[in-house]
Design a protein around this motif. Structure first.
Motif, PDB file in Angstrom:
ATOM      1  N   PHE A 158       0.813  -1.213   0.000  1.00  0.00           N
ATOM      2  CA  PHE A 158       0.000   0.000   0.000  1.00  0.00           C
ATOM      3  C   PHE A 158       0.848   1.266   0.000  1.00  0.00           C
ATOM      4  CE2 PHE A 158      -3.289  -3.009   0.562  1.00  0.00           C
ATOM      5  CZ  PHE A 158      -4.396  -2.403   0.003  1.00  0.00           C
ATOM      6  N   SER A 159       2.103   1.166   0.407  1.00  0.00           N
ATOM      7  CA  SER A 159       2.971   2.344   0.328  1.00  0.00           C
ATOM      8  C   SER A 159       3.257   2.704  -1.131  1.00  0.00           C
ATOM      9  CB  SER A 159       4.263   2.121   1.084  1.00  0.00           C
ATOM     10  OG  SER A 159       5.092   1.187   0.400  1.00  0.00           O
ATOM     11  N   LYS A 160       3.162   1.731  -2.023  1.00  0.00           N
ATOM     12  CA  LYS A 160       3.393   1.952  -3.454  1.00  0.00           C
ATOM     13  C   LYS A 160       2.143   2.503  -4.154  1.00  0.00           C
ATOM     14  CE  LYS A 160       6.527  -1.992  -3.631  1.00  0.00           C
ATOM     15  NZ  LYS A 160       6.663  -3.353  -4.122  1.00  0.00           N
ATOM     16  N   LEU A 161       0.987   2.368  -3.531  1.00  0.00           N
ATOM     17  CA  LEU A 161      -0.261   2.722  -4.207  1.00  0.00           C
ATOM     18  C   LEU A 161      -0.679   4.166  -4.027  1.00  0.00           C
ATOM     19  CD1 LEU A 161      -2.489  -0.388  -3.461  1.00  0.00           C
ATOM     20  CD2 LEU A 161      -1.060   0.055  -5.458  1.00  0.00           C
ATOM     21  N   SER A 162      -0.367   4.764  -2.919  1.00  0.00           N
ATOM     22  CA  SER A 162      -0.853   6.116  -2.647  1.00  0.00           C
ATOM     23  C   SER A 162      -0.224   7.092  -3.550  1.00  0.00           C
ATOM     24  CB  SER A 162      -0.542   6.520  -1.216  1.00  0.00           C
ATOM     25  OG  SER A 162      -1.082   5.562  -0.330  1.00  0.00           O
TER      26      SER A 162
END
Length: 162
Positions: A158-162
């Motif tokens: 999820f750190s890659k998605l924001s």
């Protein structure tokens, strides 16, 4: 003035892809192309707007209600505009036994959404089997599969998605 559903480029793409789909079916069986035709619409628009469902129905020579029935039956079709990332969390028994329910609760807190809710960035859904029982728990982000998940892997994803 009403906004057009498609740009000219999107209309051309829609027409060409629907023609290609229909070429695989006899003229009296156009409705058999319903699933791929709905997929074309969703690939172009990101969801199935009501006016787009009517266009699909017209191309397949079925009533709009029939196209809506099919679209509303399958979870892979979006009848409401989804967030940029659609997250499907499997909570079937094998995933549940390996922590999927806790994973879903963690994601609800992390994203500020309950399963079934959406914002502009995320749509969070609880779903049935994603066919990864041996590598549970799992989820999909925009149909990209991720398995053997734990909190650290979720945070990294999820750190890659924001």
């Amino acid at each position: 003035m009403a906004e057009l559903l498609f740009t000219p480029e999107e209309q051309k793409k829609f027409d060409a892809q629907i023609s290609e789909i229909l070429s695989h079916y006899p003229p009296d069986r156009k409705s058999a192309g319903m699933l791929p035709a709905l997929r074309v619409l969703q690939d172009i628009k990101g969801w199935l707007p009501p006016e787009g469902i009517k266009l699909v129905a017209s191309a397949l020579e079925v009533r709009p209600e029939r196209a809506y029935e099919v679209a509303s039956f399958y979870v892979m079709y979006h009848l409401k505009k989804p967030g940029k990332y659609v997250i499907d969390v499997c909570t079937n028994l094998p995933c549940a036994l390996r922590g999927a329910e806790q994973m879903l609760a963690y994601l609800e807190r992390k994203l500020g959404l309950k399963a079934g809710e959406a914002n502009e960035l995320f749509t969070l859904r609880e779903t049935e089997c994603l066919a990864s029982c041996g590598t549970a728990p799992c989820l999909q982000v925009n149909e990209d599969h991720h398995d053997n998940l734990d909190r650290a892997k979720l945070d990294a994803l999820f750190s890659k998605l924001s």
